[in-house]
Enzyme design. Structure first.
Site, PDB file in Angstrom:
ATOM      1  CG  ASP A  29      -2.193  -0.094   0.808  1.00 48.50           C
ATOM      2  OD1 ASP A  29      -2.599  -0.593  -0.318  1.00 48.50           O
ATOM      3  OD2 ASP A  29      -3.366   0.233   1.547  1.00 48.50           O
ATOM      4  CG  ASP A  41      -8.642  -7.406  12.872  1.00 44.75           C
ATOM      5  OD1 ASP A  41      -9.675  -6.635  13.082  1.00 44.75           O
ATOM      6  OD2 ASP A  41      -7.379  -7.537  13.268  1.00 44.75           O
TER       7      ASP A  41
END
Length: 726
Positions: free
Chosen positions: A132, A445
């Site tokens: 990223d 998550d």
């Protein structure tokens, strides 16, 4: 009948159960004392505040008792799976990194090398690295890592090396009975690894724009997608698994949804290239510690008793190296051993963000009762769900239908790959809402795991020995606090929405025990409010010569004293049982107080500001230490590290209040006995915040900034003034 690939074993902990019951009864007794006191003496603000705080503590402890009940563990038999090699499914491995300065490339390289060397059929494994940060240095380091892997992987397989992350393997001592041939190869491989490390250290100058023209003119926050095959496993070169580099498109005016967005791009890209039915995701610092790890994780999926109900298999987060005796209390060993096994006995553990193997079709939104789709889904529904890529829709449909003939090559048009990796591809689709990793929280998550379990899916918790994966925990106060603040903020982003776990139980299929777990963990932040209030009570009592705890002549004095003794005795036994030291117990106990009153509190402040429209939550990457940083002598392992962050302000203020209160109490010397409980509480808090006390008299990174001390002094004087006026 096929031989079972794993089994469930109940865990018996009678001593811990006795401690839990005794502590809970004492908490109820303390509440009873408060009610009796308020009824006989009339309303008292001090005792009523204590009652509210203790009610919160009792509720939290009750949740914990239920969560820890009926623990189980799972044992896998990966060697049995190897005998049924035709049943071994393909697996795509996702490795995520975001910033080469905070996450040094040598860490990512070691994680990738450990994945490329696992004991798993090479033609059924693909490794995707999401960068990223769009860093040419990361790409260059991965290309160099592949060249080293060509000699490292055969060496590991030839000699049955179990630990296949080079930096850890070469830091361990060799056995005394190794053969000359092995020692000769070992020295050659080690020399090659040291050369790789030098190349990575010099990577700022090593990469050439002529070799990687696709990085020219790119900006980490504004660039087109970059997808490159670093290594393709071909039938004639059955040496290494696929290795693919992915840097998704980013534009300044488009939300990229942090790690969840990166994971969804990896899901689509891998769906076009390999489309494995299972996906393992690991953080860039979480290397494979046991070469059998993926085989172990696959066992529960294809065991005939569970192959239709398990959504993901979660391994615990374990850490290598780190500071002695877990100075910052972030190794979470006791939690992994005593809390998560209780969830394993119910619907399964939450998704922890790394070291987890997922079913691809579950990420595509399939429910447990939909074993396979019949292929009659309308085109409009498919486009609305998965986006407007016909190639990806075909891939997703085949995954949902359970078609097993996955491609063995990576031949896919670059146009199709760039399309699914573009920042606008998810517009007007269900990505992040019903498909893939969920958006709306910086803790994507646990949110994703809860939504999956809310559909009725189960999960499996595997805790093998040796640990399947190892990562690096934060080694400074600022990085620890940054991580915990992000977690707390993310938890509250989920709790105060329609996705609250209570609704998932009432209107979905989330088990009650899992609901209680999610409520317990999501309320870590708000727990800071009663704990901060309770920490002020002993200081206020000593300043005003009053009391909120039973006095020495009351029999009820034994309730808080026994609570203090039994709770800490239980914690000591748990730490010793898990192979840790008394010092580690104490570090974790004091960090529990520090974390609650500092980063957790600021997590609550952050979410309040967000709801008021005054601020936006940000995903702050936690700084990772390179493999050699802890050995360089730069960090004093026994000293707390501070910075200018306001996160340290509440802890410093609480410490100063206790010091001021004790000094005032000693100076006053009341004629009547009393306040023993308050003195014990105040001294206990000073001991918990001892690193802050030391920081007040030290300089540099080990000292509290002068500005923090000044702000805390003002707040302390204001507290003293208001106490005297009350």
């Amino acid at each position: 009948m096929a031989t079972p690939l794993f089994e469930t074993v109940a865990i018996k902990r009678p001593i811990d159960t006795i401690f839990n019951a005794a502590i809970f009864l004492l908490l109820l007794s303390l509440l009873g004392y408060r009610i009796y006191f308020l009824r006989t003496n009339g309303f008292d603000c001090l005792h009523f505040t204590a009652f509210l705080c203790e009610l919160c503590f009792t509720f939290t402890f009750f949740l914990l008792i239920v969560i820890k009940s009926n623990p189980v563990r799972f044992i896998t038999y990966p060697r049995r799976l190897l005998k049924r090699v035709e049943e071994i499914p393909a697996v795509d491995v996702f490795v995520t990194t975001a910033d080469p300065s905070l996450e040094p490339p040598i860490i990512t390289v070691n994680t990738v090398l450990s994945i490329l060397a696992v004991d798993y059929p090479v033609n059924k494994l693909g490794c995707y690295v999401s960068d990223d940060g769009c860093s040419p240095i990361t790409f260059y380091c991965l290309t160099e890592a592949v060249e080293f892997a060509k000699i490292w992987v055969p060496f590991c397989r030839k000699y049955g090396i179990r630990l296949r992350a080079p930096f850890r393997y070469f830091s361990t001592a060799l056995g005394a009975d190794e053969s000359d041939e092995f020692l000769q190869e070992w020295n050659i491989i080690k020399g090659e690894y040291e050369m790789l490390c030098r190349k990575i250290e010099e990577s700022n100058q090593a990469w050439d724009s002529r070799d990687f023209p696709f990085f020219c003119g790119t900006d980490s926050k504004n660039h087109a997608p970059i997808i490159k095959i670093i290594w393709e496993n071909k039938e004639c070169e059955n040496l290494l698994p696929h290795l693919i580099y992915v840097s998704r498109e980013k534009r300044l005016k488009h939300s990229h949804h942090y790690k969840a967005g990166a994971m969804n791009v990896l899901t689509r890209v891998s769906g076009l290239m390999t489309n494995a039915p299972y996906i393992l995701n690991v953080d860039c610092d979480m290397f494979v510690n046991d070469s059998n790890a993926i085989l172990q994780g696959i066992c529960p999926f294809i065991d005939p008793k569970n192959d239709k109900e398990v959504a993901y298999v979660q391994f615990p987060q374990r850490f290598y190296g780190g500071l002695k005796d877990d100075l910052y209390g972030n190794h979470l060993i006791v939690s992994m051993e005593y809390i998560v096994p209780g969830l394993a006995g119910s619907q399964g553990p939450s998704y922890m963000g790394t070291g987890c193997i997922h079913r691809r079709k579950v990420l595509y939104g399939q429910s447990p009762n939909e074993h396979k789709i019949n292929g009659n889904i309308s085109e409009t529904t498919l486009y609305r769900t998965f986006g407007n890529s016909e190639d990806f829709i075909k891939s997703a449909t085949s995954a949902l239908m359970g078609i097993a003939d996955y491609p063995n090559s990576l031949q896919c048009s670059i146009e199709a790959l760039n399309k699914v990796a573009s920042c606008s591809y998810e517009n007007d689709t269900f990505w992040g809402l019903k498909v893939g990793w969920y958006y709306g929280s910086v803790t994507e998550d646990i949110f994703t795991g809860m939504m999956i379990q809310g559909k009725g899916w189960k999960s499996i918790y595997l805790n093998p020995n040796p640990a399947a994966f190892l990562g690096c925990a934060p080694t400074t106060g600022p990085s620890t606090f940054t991580q915990l603040k992000r977690w707390t903020t993310g938890f509250l982003e989920i709790f105060f929405t329609k996705n609250c776990p209570i609704f998932a139980t009432l209107f979905g299929k989330l088990h009650l025990k899992l609901c209680m777990f999610y409520v317990w963990i999501y309320l870590w932040g708000p727990q800071s409010i009663p704990e901060l209030c309770y920490s002020l009570l002993p200081a206020y009592s000593l300043l005003t010569n009053s009391h909120f705890l039973p006095q020495v002549h009351e029999r009820a004095i034994f309730i808080p004293l026994l609570l203090l003794v039994l709770y800490n005795l239980q914690q000591v036994l748990q730490f010793l049982k898990t192979g840790q030291s008394i010092r580690a117990y104490w570090n974790n106990q004091r960090m529990a107080r520090i974390n609650t009153m500092c980063p957790y509190f600021f997590g609550v402040v952050g979410i309040v500001l967000k709801f008021l429209g005054l601020a936006e939550t940000m995903f702050e990457v936690t700084k990772k230490e390179s493999s050699s940083s802890n050995d360089s002598g730069e960090i004093d392992e026994g000293s707390f590290i501070f910075d200018e962050s306001p996160l340290f302000l509440p802890g410093t203020t609480v410490l100063m209040m206790q010091l001021m209160a004790l000094f005032t109490s000693i100076w006053r010397r009341p004629a009547e006995p009393g306040g023993v409980g308050e003195v014990i509480c105040s001294v206990w808090l000073i001991l918990c915040f001892w690193p802050f006390l030391k920081g007040m008299f030290r300089k540099g990174r080990y000292g509290l900034p002068f500005s923090t001390i000044c702000k805390s002094s003002v707040l302390t004087l204001l507290f003293v003034y208001l106490s005297q006026k009350a």
